[in-house]
Design a protein around this motif. Structure first.
Motif, PDB file in Angstrom:
ATOM      1  N   UNK A   1       0.837  -1.194   0.000  1.00 27.98           N
ATOM      2  CA  UNK A   1       0.000   0.000   0.000  1.00 27.98           C
ATOM      3  C   UNK A   1       0.877   1.251   0.000  1.00 27.98           C
ATOM      4  N   UNK A   2       0.574   2.147  -0.912  1.00 25.55           N
ATOM      5  CA  UNK A   2       1.403   3.350  -1.002  1.00 25.55           C
ATOM      6  C   UNK A   2       1.151   4.252   0.197  1.00 25.55           C
ATOM      7  N   UNK A   3       2.237   4.664   0.848  1.00 24.07           N
ATOM      8  CA  UNK A   3       2.110   5.537   2.008  1.00 24.07           C
ATOM      9  C   UNK A   3       1.513   6.882   1.654  1.00 24.07           C
ATOM     10  N   UNK A 143      -4.039   3.093  14.839  1.00 25.95           N
ATOM     11  CA  UNK A 143      -4.739   3.025  13.546  1.00 25.95           C
ATOM     12  C   UNK A 143      -5.995   3.890  13.526  1.00 25.95           C
ATOM     13  N   UNK A 144      -6.486   4.264  14.714  1.00 27.53           N
ATOM     14  CA  UNK A 144      -7.640   5.164  14.797  1.00 27.53           C
ATOM     15  C   UNK A 144      -7.317   6.523  14.162  1.00 27.53           C
ATOM     16  N   UNK A 145      -6.027   6.828  14.074  1.00 28.90           N
ATOM     17  CA  UNK A 145      -5.602   8.107  13.472  1.00 28.90           C
ATOM     18  C   UNK A 145      -4.913   7.888  12.129  1.00 28.90           C
ATOM     19  N   UNK A 146      -4.963   6.634  11.632  1.00 27.05           N
ATOM     20  CA  UNK A 146      -4.209   6.306  10.412  1.00 27.05           C
ATOM     21  C   UNK A 146      -2.765   6.805  10.536  1.00 27.05           C
ATOM     22  N   UNK A 162       2.945  -6.322  15.768  1.00 24.37           N
ATOM     23  CA  UNK A 162       1.588  -6.853  15.856  1.00 24.37           C
ATOM     24  C   UNK A 162       0.568  -5.866  15.284  1.00 24.37           C
ATOM     25  N   UNK A 163       0.818  -4.587  15.499  1.00 25.73           N
ATOM     26  CA  UNK A 163      -0.068  -3.561  14.928  1.00 25.73           C
ATOM     27  C   UNK A 163      -0.082  -3.682  13.400  1.00 25.73           C
ATOM     28  N   UNK A 164       1.082  -3.901  12.829  1.00 23.39           N
ATOM     29  CA  UNK A 164       1.160  -4.070  11.366  1.00 23.39           C
ATOM     30  C   UNK A 164       0.404  -5.328  10.939  1.00 23.39           C
ATOM     31  N   UNK A 165       0.538  -6.400  11.726  1.00 28.52           N
ATOM     32  CA  UNK A 165      -0.173  -7.646  11.391  1.00 28.52           C
ATOM     33  C   UNK A 165      -1.681  -7.441  11.452  1.00 28.52           C
ATOM     34  N   UNK A 166      -2.133  -6.704  12.462  1.00 26.15           N
ATOM     35  CA  UNK A 166      -3.584  -6.462  12.604  1.00 26.15           C
ATOM     36  C   UNK A 166      -4.086  -5.627  11.421  1.00 26.15           C
ATOM     37  N   UNK A 167      -3.338  -4.571  11.072  1.00 28.11           N
ATOM     38  CA  UNK A 167      -3.763  -3.730   9.937  1.00 28.11           C
ATOM     39  C   UNK A 167      -3.819  -4.564   8.656  1.00 28.11           C
ATOM     40  N   UNK A 168      -2.797  -5.388   8.444  1.00 23.53           N
ATOM     41  CA  UNK A 168      -2.737  -6.181   7.209  1.00 23.53           C
ATOM     42  C   UNK A 168      -3.871  -7.209   7.173  1.00 23.53           C
ATOM     43  N   UNK A 169      -4.152  -7.815   8.322  1.00 25.42           N
ATOM     44  CA  UNK A 169      -5.219  -8.837   8.331  1.00 25.42           C
ATOM     45  C   UNK A 169      -6.587  -8.192   8.136  1.00 25.42           C
ATOM     46  N   UNK A 177      -7.953  -1.402   1.347  1.00 27.41           N
ATOM     47  CA  UNK A 177      -6.623  -0.832   1.611  1.00 27.41           C
ATOM     48  C   UNK A 177      -6.829   0.301   2.595  1.00 27.41           C
ATOM     49  N   UNK A 178      -7.441   0.020   3.720  1.00 27.01           N
ATOM     50  CA  UNK A 178      -7.921   1.099   4.574  1.00 27.01           C
ATOM     51  C   UNK A 178      -6.924   1.530   5.639  1.00 27.01           C
TER      52      UNK A 178
END
Ligand code: TYM
Length: 342
Positions: A1-3, A143-146, A162-169, A177-178
């Motif tokens: 996902x593009x930053x 992630x509430x603030x992206x 783990x935060x990255x894993x949660x976002x990806x899952x 791609x939220x």
């Protein structure tokens, strides 16, 4: 996902569970201030009181500690007009998004967290469910603030993975791609400030020995005494930083000196290489007093007016909520919650 699709935004948090240390200052606060002052990112900084109650907190103490932590941020240089500063429980989206993430994260992921294992220890049957789910709430904070970047000390690295894993899952399960895949920012000489009594252990408020840490409220004499008594080895300081590799206590003091003086460890070694401890420790103590005393004086001054701190936090919460609310609403909509699109 593009930053590029996300606004450059920093989020970080500190638990108001009492006992702020030099580790919190150098590993987190000082770096938060630098990021704010660089002006490259929107900054959202949070006193995570919902995280604090995963272990028992006396309510009156929690209130006092939350105001103390707010004063610590402001006294260290966080400007509540430039950064958003608030306490987590005032923005309901943290707990609401955490529930969604409780349903995304897997038990196995949580069970592997070293902080869970350390904190729950052998008594995990008796630990709170909140302590187990702690990292999902942390992912929600971010992630509430992206948020795109999260500055933390080394000890939070696994939680950020783990935060990255949660976002990806979440993105994968719902075919969106939220959520951004957030970058941890663990940089500088003091991402792991160690105990002054044992260079293999992190400096921590929970260490039974007060001599192991510098507390943000310590007076000049106490700071000097703690550095004077800090454990070291008999050798003088080497000329090169690499030669501190197997000398954890010595390296820790050099790292603290570098971080406080805002110089690289190589520049510090060029100055102090060959010094004995009798020469180096007083220099370090003097520098620490010079940098920390104005912060603790300012904290004392601010804490005399708790209502003013509460006003700052309420205003911060309002601003935080304005960013969070549309992101939460869209998350609920993605997850199929009727009424979320209103
Ligand atoms: P907490 O409250 O334990 O610590 C706050 C910050 O201080 C850093 N830190 C240290 N850095 C270097 N050396 C040390 N000895 C040291 N001790 C503490 C921590 O790494 C942290 O950056 N789970 C988090 C709070 C949190 C959070 C978040 C952080 C909740 N949600 C979202 C970032 C993003 C914690 O318990 O930090």
């Amino acid at each position: 996902m593009a930053d590029a699709q996300f606004t450059p935004r920093v989020f970080s948090g500190i638990q108001p569970s009492g006992g702020l240390t030099l580790g919190n200052y150098l590993g987190a606060l000082k770096r938060f201030v630098d990021i704010q002052n660089a002006g490259t990112h929107e900054c959202v900084y949070c006193l995570v009181d919902l995280h604090a109650i995963t272990v028992w907190q006396d309510p009156a103490d929690l209130e006092a500690q939350t105001r103390e932590a707010a004063a610590f941020f402001i006294a260290s240089g966080i400007d509540p007009d430039r950064s958003i500063l608030f306490n987590q429980s005032q923005v309901p989206g943290h707990a609401q998004l955490a529930w969604i993430f409780n349903c995304v994260a897997r038990m196995g992921w949580m069970g592997r967290m070293t902080q869970w294992k350390d904190k729950a220890g052998k008594n995990s049957e008796n630990a709170s469910l909140g302590l187990f789910a702690y990292p999902a709430l942390m992912a929600a904070d971010i992630l509430l603030y992206h948020a795109t970047h999260v500055p933390v000390g080394e000890d939070q690295k696994q939680h950020l993975e783990l935060t990255r894993d949660i976002a990806a899952k979440f993105n994968h399960d719902y075919g969106v791609d939220f959520f951004p895949i957030t970058e941890p920012v663990i940089e500088g000489p003091a991402t792991r400030v160690m105990s002054l009594r044992d260079g293999t252990k992190k400096m921590s408020k929970s260490d039974p020995s007060d001599m192991s840490r510098i507390n943000m409220g310590d007076d000049a004499d106490t700071i000097a005494q703690k550095f004077r008594k800090a454990r070291t080895d008999p050798e003088p300081l080497p000329e090169r930083y690499e030669d501190l590799k197997d000398r954890p206590e010595a390296r820790n003091l050099v790292d603290i000196f570098a971080a406080l003086s805002e110089r690289s460890t190589d520049a510090v070694m060029a100055e102090v290489g060959g010094f004995g401890w009798g020469q180096f420790k007083p220099m370090l103590a003097e520098l620490a007093v010079e940098k920390l005393s104005p912060i603790s004086d300012e904290m004392t001054r601010m804490l005399a007016d708790p209502a003013e701190i509460d006003t700052v936090l309420a205003r911060g919460a309002e601003r935080a909520n304005a960013v969070a609310e549309p992101i939460l609403r869209r998350t609920y909509e993605i997850a199929g919650m009727v009424g979320a699109e209103k």
